[in-house]
Each structure stands twice: as C-alpha cells, then as structure tokens.
Design a protein around this motif. Structure first.
Motif, PDB file in Angstrom:
ATOM      1  N   ILE A 253      12.353  -0.989  38.474  1.00  0.00           N
ATOM      2  CA  ILE A 253      12.607   0.082  39.449  1.00  0.00           C
ATOM      3  C   ILE A 253      11.564   0.085  40.556  1.00  0.00           C
ATOM      4  CG2 ILE A 253      12.677   2.591  39.722  1.00  0.00           C
ATOM      5  CD1 ILE A 253      13.843   2.688  36.831  1.00  0.00           C
ATOM      6  N   ALA A 254      10.338  -0.222  40.205  1.00  0.00           N
ATOM      7  CA  ALA A 254       9.238  -0.148  41.174  1.00  0.00           C
ATOM      8  C   ALA A 254       9.311  -1.224  42.244  1.00  0.00           C
ATOM      9  CB  ALA A 254       7.898  -0.239  40.449  1.00  0.00           C
ATOM     10  N   ASN A 255      10.049  -2.288  41.996  1.00  0.00           N
ATOM     11  CA  ASN A 255      10.159  -3.362  42.994  1.00  0.00           C
ATOM     12  C   ASN A 255      11.298  -3.038  43.955  1.00  0.00           C
ATOM     13  OD1 ASN A 255      10.442  -5.736  44.484  1.00  0.00           O
ATOM     14  ND2 ASN A 255       9.879  -7.026  42.760  1.00  0.00           N
ATOM     15  N   SER A 256      11.000  -2.174  44.905  1.00  0.00           N
ATOM     16  CA  SER A 256      12.023  -1.720  45.847  1.00  0.00           C
ATOM     17  C   SER A 256      12.352  -2.762  46.900  1.00  0.00           C
ATOM     18  CB  SER A 256      11.569  -0.428  46.522  1.00  0.00           C
ATOM     19  OG  SER A 256      10.335  -0.622  47.193  1.00  0.00           O
ATOM     20  N   LEU A 261      19.519   0.788  45.139  1.00  0.00           N
ATOM     21  CA  LEU A 261      20.858   1.261  44.820  1.00  0.00           C
ATOM     22  C   LEU A 261      21.683   1.298  46.109  1.00  0.00           C
ATOM     23  CD1 LEU A 261      20.190   4.230  42.359  1.00  0.00           C
ATOM     24  CD2 LEU A 261      21.058   1.954  41.793  1.00  0.00           C
ATOM     25  N   PRO A 262      22.607   0.356  46.295  1.00  0.00           N
ATOM     26  CA  PRO A 262      23.459   0.393  47.481  1.00  0.00           C
ATOM     27  C   PRO A 262      24.549   1.441  47.308  1.00  0.00           C
ATOM     28  CG  PRO A 262      24.125  -1.399  46.072  1.00  0.00           C
ATOM     29  CD  PRO A 262      22.937  -0.758  45.404  1.00  0.00           C
ATOM     30  N   THR A 263      25.447   1.533  48.253  1.00  0.00           N
ATOM     31  CA  THR A 263      26.588   2.427  48.103  1.00  0.00           C
ATOM     32  C   THR A 263      27.450   1.961  46.937  1.00  0.00           C
ATOM     33  OG1 THR A 263      27.987   1.150  49.598  1.00  0.00           O
ATOM     34  CG2 THR A 263      26.595   2.873  50.581  1.00  0.00           C
ATOM     35  N   LEU A 264      28.257   2.852  46.425  1.00  0.00           N
ATOM     36  CA  LEU A 264      29.146   2.490  45.323  1.00  0.00           C
ATOM     37  C   LEU A 264      30.040   1.316  45.695  1.00  0.00           C
ATOM     38  CD1 LEU A 264      30.266   6.054  44.143  1.00  0.00           C
ATOM     39  CD2 LEU A 264      28.607   4.548  43.008  1.00  0.00           C
ATOM     40  N   PHE A 268      28.822  -3.955  43.459  1.00  0.00           N
ATOM     41  CA  PHE A 268      29.219  -5.126  42.679  1.00  0.00           C
ATOM     42  C   PHE A 268      29.453  -6.372  43.525  1.00  0.00           C
ATOM     43  CE2 PHE A 268      29.838  -1.614  39.872  1.00  0.00           C
ATOM     44  CZ  PHE A 268      29.498  -2.114  38.625  1.00  0.00           C
ATOM     45  N   LEU A 269      29.040  -6.340  44.774  1.00  0.00           N
ATOM     46  CA  LEU A 269      29.134  -7.536  45.601  1.00  0.00           C
ATOM     47  C   LEU A 269      28.090  -8.553  45.162  1.00  0.00           C
ATOM     48  CD1 LEU A 269      29.667  -5.967  49.147  1.00  0.00           C
ATOM     49  CD2 LEU A 269      31.396  -6.832  47.553  1.00  0.00           C
ATOM     50  N   ARG A 398      23.912   9.125  44.301  1.00  0.00           N
ATOM     51  CA  ARG A 398      24.762   8.082  44.866  1.00  0.00           C
ATOM     52  C   ARG A 398      26.237   8.390  44.655  1.00  0.00           C
ATOM     53  NH1 ARG A 398      24.621   1.717  43.163  1.00  0.00           N
ATOM     54  NH2 ARG A 398      25.042   2.588  41.091  1.00  0.00           N
ATOM     55  N   ALA A 399      26.570   9.118  43.604  1.00  0.00           N
ATOM     56  CA  ALA A 399      27.971   9.375  43.266  1.00  0.00           C
ATOM     57  C   ALA A 399      28.567  10.555  44.022  1.00  0.00           C
ATOM     58  CB  ALA A 399      28.098   9.616  41.765  1.00  0.00           C
ATOM     59  N   ARG A 400      27.750  11.270  44.794  1.00  0.00           N
ATOM     60  CA  ARG A 400      28.255  12.432  45.532  1.00  0.00           C
ATOM     61  C   ARG A 400      28.985  12.004  46.793  1.00  0.00           C
ATOM     62  NH1 ARG A 400      22.497  15.018  45.131  1.00  0.00           N
ATOM     63  NH2 ARG A 400      22.600  16.034  43.088  1.00  0.00           N
TER      64      ARG A 400
END
Length: 491
Positions: A253-256, A261-264, A268-269, A398-400
């Motif tokens: 997680i720390a390696n930004s 986290l891209p858009t939904l 999966f691309l 992200r899910a909103r």
C-alpha cells in the motif's frame, strides 16, 4: 500422487521455449519423461524460458482461465459451491448443467480431479525448476529472479491446494520415490512452507516488473517483491498472524508510485495500477470473468436467446449484499433478461472483464484493494478498530457515485469489533466476488461456513454438512498411494 507427478514435462518446457522466441532452444535434447536438467539451465535465456513456460501453462490451465466454457475455474466452482452463484434449472442449460450440478448441490465425489491434478502438476514443475536453478546457480546471473519466481509460484499453488483440500501432501521434491507415497501434512506445516517460500522470494525479487530477462515492462505478469509481499500478507491473514499481515500489506500500500486504486472501470485493465500480479491470457485469448461468459451476448444486450443463458448467475444473496448506489454492482456486473420459456426473468452476471481485444485485460490474481481489506482485518484483530475502518472507507470511497449524497456513507470509527468484522466480510464479498475463491475461503477461515451454507443449501434444494468444506481427493490417487487418506465421508 504418482499419476499427478508423472505427467510428461516436455510440452510445458517447449511452450516456454517457444514463447522465448529463440529457435536455438529447440535444439536442446529432451528425454521422454523428464526435463533436460543440463540443457535447459545452461544460461539465463533458457532458464527464463522455463519460467515463462510455468506462467504460460498456468494461463492456459482450466482452473484459472478455463477452456471455452470456463466451468472448471476455481472462481466459478467455489462460487457455485458456496453462495455467490445460482445454477439455472438443469433442464434449460443442456450439457453445462452436468458439469456444474455437483458443485451447486454441494455433492462432490472423488471423480472431480481438475483442481487437484492441475495444482499438483504446477507444484511438481516448480519443484523441478527450483532444484535445477539451484544446481546450475553458477550459470545464472539472474539467479535471484528465477528462484524468486519459482518459489512464489509454488506458494501460490499450495495456497489453493490447502484451502480446497485441507491437510495435503507437502511435496518439495521432484523425486518420485519420495513424493509418490506422501501422507497428508497438517495445514499449519504447509502454511509454514508457504511463508518460508514467500519470505525468500520477497528477498530475492526486485521492485520492478521484468520481462523474461531483465528489461522492465508495463505488464505485471511476472511477480516482483511486492507480489510476494501481497501473497504473504494473505497467508499471514489466513494463519492469524495479524501483525505480520499488516506489515506485508502496508509494504504494498505504501508504494503509491507503483500501486494506486483507479476507477472501477479501469481496475481490471492490463495496465491498471491496481494490479500487483496477473496472469496474461494465452495468445489469441481474452479474459472475461475467466472465460465463463464468453458464450454470452455482448454486455450491452438486454434480450438474450435461451441458448445463450449461462448455467449460473449471481445469487440473490450476493446481489442483496450490495447497498443502494454501490457502483461496483453497476460497473462490475451485467444484467440480462430473457422472456424465452422456460427461463424467464432477469439475471446478473459478473462482468469485471469486458474487452474482446487480446491484451486489454489480464487475469487478476493479486490487487491493491485486497491489501486494504487484509490490513483492515489485521488491524481489527489487533484491537485497532479506527484504523481498520479507515481502510474500509478507502475501498468504499471508490465505490460511491460521483455525487454521493447519503450513498455508501463512511463506516464509523466507533463500530464494535463484531460490527467491524461483519463490515469487513461484507466489503470483501462485494469487492472480490467471482475472484479466486475468496468467498468460499473466507467463510471457512472465519468459522461462518456452516451457518451460511445451511441457509444457502436450503435455497439450493440440498443439504449441508460441515465435512463438505473439504473437497475429496481423486480416487485414483488414493488407490495408488496407501499413505494418502480420503477426506471424511467421501467414497
């Protein structure tokens, strides 16, 4: 295990060699029953081809991407077996019903062989490769990469074996005389070996993603050290080593720079920053929920013919776990309707993969969202509810929808530990559905499977018993190995 481990290895090796694009590798003589221990490890090019063969073989295997039907994948079969998928009545789906009914009705028998055989074949290939990399170490300037990849893949394979079959033989050698008669090994010991393999892989692998040799690549289809850390975080979570699970998940997680986290719609691309490790489909193939829905009409179809209705849809239980306005439901599923008797109604299918263009999407195995969920649970189990909730809210954000209003509000840091655990499992279900057996494994490891599956079985029209959470070993392997016992209550 003799049947499993006596598969001829030549096809596997040749696939890796062919993928390397170097004609000279075809000139390496191969024996009829074993990998060429000398020729295949003469240099980094040929050794890299061997590892490419391991990954390409996985890409084409029934348990990950499946044949055209996809009905043998771990994600599909565990979804049916648990409570995420519902089988449409057998009379309407032709031959596909026979292949799925024993899983949907929780009525497995020892004729179910695909997962067991494929996973142990992978483990044998890894064992043989690990031994030969080590014995030819002096030839290999890329020793760390090759050994790290092989150790990672062995641990990855054992993870599914132990979660499907419980105590299993721990084969760490390619010597038939040793492995043919192994008894079951306690799960704790198998997990300990996974930890050892992944710790070593993490120390050997680099941070960047490489192709078959040393060039960097945007494709994350060969593991790096963060892939090892991500799988290690999962293993630590399953073994209740929560402090270490948090540490390993935090590394990722720390390696930004590498992971975001891209858009939904973009998650999966193939070039997604969420990908930690994925399997590339074989040449000419596409990923569409493990090929499970490849025979269905385009995702924007609203009316489908009876012949194109797939044998299983998302269950009412799974659909009801999505809150109003959750964009994961609208983005990662597809609604199809039919008025063709006798199947009338609306059906939701997983649709995380959508492209029909090869290379647009890869088969996701480890992704960033899971690491947030792992860390959330690990923090909760260490009595840090506030931080656990913080990680959950990152996933919910992200899910909103773009204009959230009161849709998917943040969880409150004042949640009780029990309510927080319920929220974690709910988010794991709505985030990871149809992926890699997560739901089935989660129910087992948290001790909730009997309560959930007793209710689910009544909906399916069958019965549940606690012993069914362990799958049966193929009868042939039981007959060949007098030290190998069948799981309780199976014939």
């Amino acid at each position: 295990m003799k049947k499993i481990q006596s598969y001829i290895f030549i096809t596997f090796v040749l696939s890796g060699i062919l993928l390397s694009g170097c004609k000279k590798f075809l000139e390496i003589p191969l024996p009829t029953d074993r990998f060429a221990t000398e020729g295949a490890y003469l240099n980094d090019n040929s050794t890299g081809a061997v590892l490419t063969g391991i990954f390409s073989t996985a890409a084409g295997s029934a348990i990950y991407s499946g044949p055209a039907s996809g009905y043998e994948t771990i994600g599909f079969r565990t979804g049916l077996y648990a409570d995420d998928l519902t089988q449409i009545q057998a009379s309407t789906v032709g031959n596909a019903a026979a292949a799925t009914a024993q899983f949907y009705l929780d009525g497995l028998n020892s004729s179910n062989t695909v997962q067991w055989v494929t996973l142990y074949r992978q483990i044998y290939n890894c064992n043989l490769t690990i031994e030969n990399i080590e014995s030819h170490k002096s030839n290999l300037s890329r020793y760390n990469q090759w050994m790290g990849e092989a150790l990672f893949m062995r641990a990855f394979s054992y993870f599914d074996v132990v979660n499907l079959y419980g105590d299993v033989p721990l084969a760490l050698s390619s010597d038939y005389a040793t492995t043919n008669f192994l008894p079951r090994t306690p799960r704790a010991q198998v997990y300990a070996q996974m930890v050892a393999d992944l710790l070593r892989a993490e120390s050997l692998l680099g941070e960047t993603y490489l192709d078959g040799l040393s060039a960097t690549t945007p494709n994350r289809t060969r593991p790096n050290k963060y892939a090892a850390a991500a799988l290690l975080a999962r293993v630590y979570l399953y073994t209740e080593n929560y402090a270490q699970a948090e540490i390993e998940a935090t590394k990722v997680i720390a390696n930004s720079v590498l992971y975001q986290l891209p858009t939904l719609a973009n998650a999966f691309l193939s070039n997604s920053r969420e990908t930690i490790w994925a399997i590339a489909p074989v040449t000419g193939a596409v990923v569409r929920d493990y090929n499970l829905y490849a025979s269905a009409p385009a995702v924007n179809a609203t009316q489908v013919a009876l012949a194109n209705i797939n044998p299983a849809t998302m269950s009412a239980s799974l659909l009801n776990s999505f809150e109003t306005g959750d964009q994961r439901l609208s983005t990662w599923t597809v609604l199809k309707t039919t008025t063709t008797a006798p199947v009338n109604g609306q059906f939701y299918y997983p649709a995380k993969y959508k492209s029909v263009v090869n290379g647009t999407e890869f088969l996701m195995q480890l992704r960033l969202a899971e690491q947030y969920l792992i860390r959330s649970e690990a923090r909760l189990k260490q009595n840090n509810v506030a931080s656990a909730v913080q990680d959950l809210n990152i996933i919910r954000q992200r899910a909103r929808p773009a204009t959230p209003g009161n849709v998917l509000p943040d969880y409150q840091a004042t949640l009780s530990p029990e309510a927080c655990m319920d929220a974690i499992l709910k988010e794991r279900r709505t985030e990871l559905f149809s992926e890699s057996g997560h739901r089935f494994y989660d129910l087992k490891r948290t001790g909730r499977i009997d309560a959930v599956m007793t209710l689910a079985a009544s909906v399916k029209g069958t019965n549940w018993a606690s012993w069914k959470q362990i799958w049966p070993i193929p009868l042939n392997d039981i007959q060949l190995n007098p030290n190998l016992t069948q799981a309780p209550n199976y014939q």
